[in-house]
Design an enzyme around this catalytic site. Structure first.
Site, short mmCIF file in Angstrom:
data_model
loop_
_atom_site.label_atom_id
_atom_site.label_comp_id
_atom_site.label_asym_id
_atom_site.label_seq_id
_atom_site.Cartn_x
_atom_site.Cartn_y
_atom_site.Cartn_z
CD GLU A 1 6.40 -10.35 2.99
OE1 GLU A 1 6.97 -10.76 1.97
OE2 GLU A 1 5.50 -9.48 2.97
CD GLU B 1 5.85 -10.59 -6.94
OE1 GLU B 1 6.57 -10.03 -6.09
OE2 GLU B 1 6.27 -11.21 -7.92
CB SER C 1 2.73 -3.88 1.60
OG SER C 1 1.86 -2.78 1.43
CE LYS D 1 5.50 5.79 -6.25
NZ LYS D 1 6.77 5.85 -5.44
CD1 TRP E 1 11.28 -0.35 -0.79
CD2 TRP E 1 12.93 -1.83 -0.50
NE1 TRP E 1 10.94 -1.15 0.28
CE2 TRP E 1 11.95 -2.07 0.48
CE3 TRP E 1 14.06 -2.64 -0.51
CZ2 TRP E 1 12.05 -3.07 1.44
CZ3 TRP E 1 14.19 -3.65 0.44
CH2 TRP E 1 13.18 -3.85 1.40
CG ASN E 2 12.13 -6.06 -3.25
OD1 ASN E 2 11.41 -5.33 -3.93
ND2 ASN E 2 11.93 -7.36 -3.16
#
Length: 535
Positions: free
Chosen positions: A404, A272, A251, A199, A175-176
């Site tokens: 993180e 990633e 994640s 997706k 989403w980022n």
């Protein structure tokens, strides 16, 4: 830090997408949603704007059957797409590049509304998308071209390498960075002749659907790139089982789980994942420039960037001056949610992110860390705003020391020896991005080469490598597997095939020739071949 008032988005959104942040969703938002494949799940989901909490869109959710149907359709469309010359696929990407730049205002609004970014951070997504389209629009045909290779016997063996598309690539996007990361993963897959089933995260699905719409306007045939809106729990198995190659950004725990599933199918994947990215400020660094660079490196997109800096190691000789300058520049950041370039930092994207950021700051305080600035949520600006936060005196026991945060929180540490700074920067399970600051580029380059990170930026936080599409980008250690961008970012979506044609001279003893004599003759030949150029 200063702030600008979050305006009511229903009044600010231009007519092209008017009402996206209000209720009911606009016709434009509904048009984009209608582009998604499937949607037979009986429980659609409502998405809300981070700036205000107002409704952006109601999204239908795909079922497992919808997902498998999308893959079947993409597989059919891919065969015709793969037959098109690579140069033709390049021309499609160049047309897409131009459309993205020409129509950027609509995308800027969408990204701000869906992700809560400041407008300049949203523009980073426009520029990254255009750069990716331009790079593969100019270089993919050359990268994919058949390659000649020296044969085992000069003049008698002709050898070459071909690159074939994998087939249908599954892409799971976060989403980022809904535009940039979609472009970085989807566009090279299309350039290589694959179809894509993507997706995106529900929160920022409209941005991905907008880019898909422009791609088809630029000449991509319908069905080659399909977008599924759905819950991972419902369609995740189909994505893994139907993909000929899986690309995931998210994640580390989820990435590891997906990798174990994909391994059973013996298909390829790239991941990633997380990061705890360090910045090393050498003693000769320009303090003012390093402090200004740190603000961008730490607080762009409110720190919700996989390559953003969360740890700063500053030489003790300049630590006080750097900290003072950095805190002052952080305090000068303007927070706000207007659809213009007035704010320096926007909002977090979800309540979960706000809670995680708040929990990290709270835990750091409880363990004795000092908050130099920030440290508070700002609900008067909007439901998900949090101040950019600078910490020091952070002990190893604090969660923020190793975990993180993925938010606008950074910790400053001092050091006296560069070797110690390098060791501490590398003392993490992650290895995604790093930053080194110095007036001496050669010295900084040597330090950068010792950092265990997939990308390292000198006198920049992340944009130098992020924007240089011709070099690979990805993580070491628990930060991922594989690379996006560059030739590797394209070739990961291909299967290499080697073909060799043997001439009259056979690669076995002639009739009646003793094997021992053949081996002796071949040994002498190999010694001679080694001396030839290009061997």
């Amino acid at each position: 830090m200063t702030s600008t008032t979050s305006q009511a988005l229903g009044k600010d959104v231009p007519s092209t997408i008017g009402g996206v942040a209000g209720a009911p969703p606009s016709a434009r938002a509904a048009d984009l949603v209608a582009r998604a494949s499937g949607g037979k799940d009986s429980a659609p989901v409502d998405m809300h704007a981070p700036f205000t909490g107002l409704l952006t869109a109601t999204l239908p959710q795909a079922t497992d059957a919808d997902a498998r149907s999308a893959f079947a359709g993409a597989r059919t469309a891919q065969r015709a797409w793969a037959q098109r010359p690579a140069r033709e696929r390049e021309r499609f990407l160049i047309r897409l590049h131009d459309l993205v730049l020409d129509r950027q205002r609509e995308a800027l609004d969408l990204v701000q509304i869906e992700a809560g970014k400041a407008r300049l951070d949203a523009f980073d997504e426009i520029s990254a998308t255009a750069l990716v389209a331009a790079y593969y629009g100019k270089h993919s045909a050359k990268i994919l071209a058949p390659r000649r290779a020296p044969g085992v016997i000069p003049l008698m063996t002709k050898a070459g390498e071909l690159r074939h598309p994998k087939g249908v690539v599954g892409v799971i996007s976060p989403w980022n960075y809904p535009l940039a990361l979609t472009a970085m993963d989807v566009l090279p897959a299309l350039a290589a002749g694959n179809a894509v089933v993507q997706k995106p995260d529900n929160q920022t699905a409209l941005s991905a659907l907008w880019l898909q719409e422009l791609a088809e306007e630029a000449g991509l045939p319908p069905g080659v790139w399909q977008i599924l809106l759905g819950r991972g729990s419902r369609i995740g198995d189909a994505l893994v089982e139907e993909s000929d190659y899986l690309c995931f950004t998210g994640s580390t725990p989820t990435g590891k789980a997906l990798a174990s599933q994909v391994a059973n199918r013996l298909t390829g994947y790239s991941l990633e994942l997380g990061g705890k990215n360090p910045m090393v400020v050498l003693p000769d660094a320009d303090v003012g420039k390093a402090a200004a660079g740190a603000v961008t490196a730490c607080f762009s997109s409110a720190g919700q960037l996989c390559v953003s800096v969360e740890r700063i190691y500053v030489h003790e000789s300049i630590r006080e001056a750097f900290t003072e300058a950095f805190v002052a520049k952080t305090n000068a950041l303007r927070l706000g949610g207007a659809l213009d370039y007035g704010a320096g930092m926007g909002s977090l994207t979800s309540a979960e992110q706000l809670e995680n950021v708040s929990a990290h700051v709270r835990d750091a305080r409880e363990h004795g860390a000092t908050v130099l600035t920030g440290g508070r949520a700002r609900p008067e600006l909007g439901p998900l705003f949090h101040e950019p936060t600078v910490l020091t005196d952070v002990p190893r026991q604090a969660r923020v020391f190793t975990e993180e945060t993925f938010g606008p929180v950074v910790s400053i540490y001092g050091y006296t020896e560069v070797d110690d700074a390098v060791a501490r920067a590398n003392d993490t399970e992650y290895g995604l991005n790093a930053s080194v600051w110095s007036r001496d580029t050669d010295t900084a380059w040597r330090v950068a080469s010792r950092l265990k990170a997939g990308t390292v930026n000198i006198n920049e936080g992340y944009a130098a490598t992020f924007g240089t599409v011709g070099v690979p980008m990805g993580g070491m250690k628990d930060s991922g597997v594989g690379r996006r961008n560059g030739a590797e970012g394209l070739l990961r979506y291909t299967e290499a095939q080697s073909i060799a044609a043997q001439g009259a001279l056979k690669l076995r003893p002639f009739r009646g020739m003793p094997p021992k004599l053949w081996a002796k003759a071949m040994t002498a030949s190999m010694r001679a071949l080694r001396r030839l150029p290009g061997r």
